[in-house]
Scaffold this active site. Sequence first.
Site, PDB file in Angstrom:
ATOM      1  N   ASP A 277     -51.117  25.712  61.950  1.00 18.77           N
ATOM      2  CA  ASP A 277     -52.260  25.214  62.712  1.00 18.77           C
ATOM      3  C   ASP A 277     -52.491  26.148  63.900  1.00 18.77           C
ATOM      4  OD1 ASP A 277     -54.121  23.292  64.155  1.00 18.77           O
ATOM      5  OD2 ASP A 277     -53.525  22.012  62.495  1.00 18.77           O
ATOM      6  N   HIS A 300     -54.197  29.020  62.874  1.00 12.38           N
ATOM      7  CA  HIS A 300     -55.626  28.773  63.058  1.00 12.38           C
ATOM      8  C   HIS A 300     -56.174  29.433  64.318  1.00 12.38           C
ATOM      9  CE1 HIS A 300     -55.454  24.866  60.395  1.00 12.38           C
ATOM     10  NE2 HIS A 300     -55.027  25.954  59.773  1.00 12.38           N
TER      11      HIS A 300
END
Length: 451
Positions: A277, A300
């Site tokens: 993430d 991310h």
Amino acid sequence: MYLQKLQFCISIILITSSSFCFSSHRNDLLDTNNPYREYDPMARLSSTRTARRDRISYYDSDLWRQLMLKRSRSASSSTSLKMVNVNDYGAKGDGSDDTEAFTEAWKAACSAQRAVLVVPQSKTYRLKPITFSGPCKSDLTVKIYGTIEASSDQSDYEKDPTEWLKFENLENLRVEGGGYINGNGETWWQKSCKRNPKFPCKDAPTALTFQECNNLGVADLSIKNAQQMHLVFKKCVNVRAVNLQINAPEESPNTDGIHVTETQNILIGQCVIGTGDDCISIVSGSTDVQATDITCGPGHGISIGSLGADHSADYVSDVLINRARLSGTTNGVRIKTWQGGSGYAKNIRFENIAMDNVANPIIIDQNYCDKKKPCGQQAAAVQVTNVAYRNIRGTSASEEAIKFDCSRNHPCQGIFLQDINLRSESSVASSEASCSNVKLTQTGIVSPHCA
């Protein structure tokens, strides 16, 4: 007379050189007089990955001032430093449950006048969820030399499924030592709705949480395979988080590296983060946030937000992301807000950043939606203002290297682009910019260029 003059000159030299060393470091970290300067982030970051235990932490850059403080304390107090070793309180480090031993060791350290809590090297200590609470009698240091490993039995987390290791309500705490924290997250990832839609969506524990801690230092640790987020700072003030290695597989769900919420005056420096993430996520209530010398990927990217979910009022301001390298991430530097929210994200700077095969290298998304069904159009929005992008270079894995998808009713304002060069990773395509509902200024070479 000559000797007195000589001593005076030496004193002036020492004081001047000490002040120069301190001030020059701070100016290098955040040059307020010259916020933009030509810089090669790849060259800088290639030389920063040395042995963790030998590196100097950013909060150690105040070395002269800290030495004076320590000398003052030593002179004013004859109390000896108490070393609290978890083994002396029954910890085995053999795979059995050491939670009770750590609890008793913490009580002893926290109640001492001056103490260091030691987790010895070459052993692995398995812990159930545990909270190290203050206030303590005096400043405290936790030295993690060995490995702390999470219990993989999910029934151990029934009382509170959201946290594993937690430090709360503490002043002047240092957690460091070059050791390892392992969240044993695989059993949690297997039951995540993001991996398998048959499972219900629910929270998993954060590996390491600091809540309501002031004057906090976290340094020289490796944190891996968190159940969900790796490291969270919540409602903290004056934080230095430096020389951290944070790792989880790219497919591990919701495993943010460092998550900052409701925290003021925090420096994140010289960290290598690769997760499933956001490498760094900064959310509501956070201000005066600096992230410097960051290596990010996979993951991310580095995100402000998400903000405004479920019609909430969220506020983030005064953020600097300076000297970073992102490789193979699904986003680069991102601001993401939900429709229907309120508040602001303002005074944000992204500077001296290298992108290597990064999708969406520069993105503001005021129509963020992380739901199975499409989110409906709403008029309200979190206001995004005064965002600067300077000296950002590299390659884009997506066709759109720059994307400003801003609100029609609350457009992005005060967006500034200077010296941007983002090429397509593909040899047969060129990168593009998509810029909707945004008021911006572009100077220097900006490629791709907002029309």
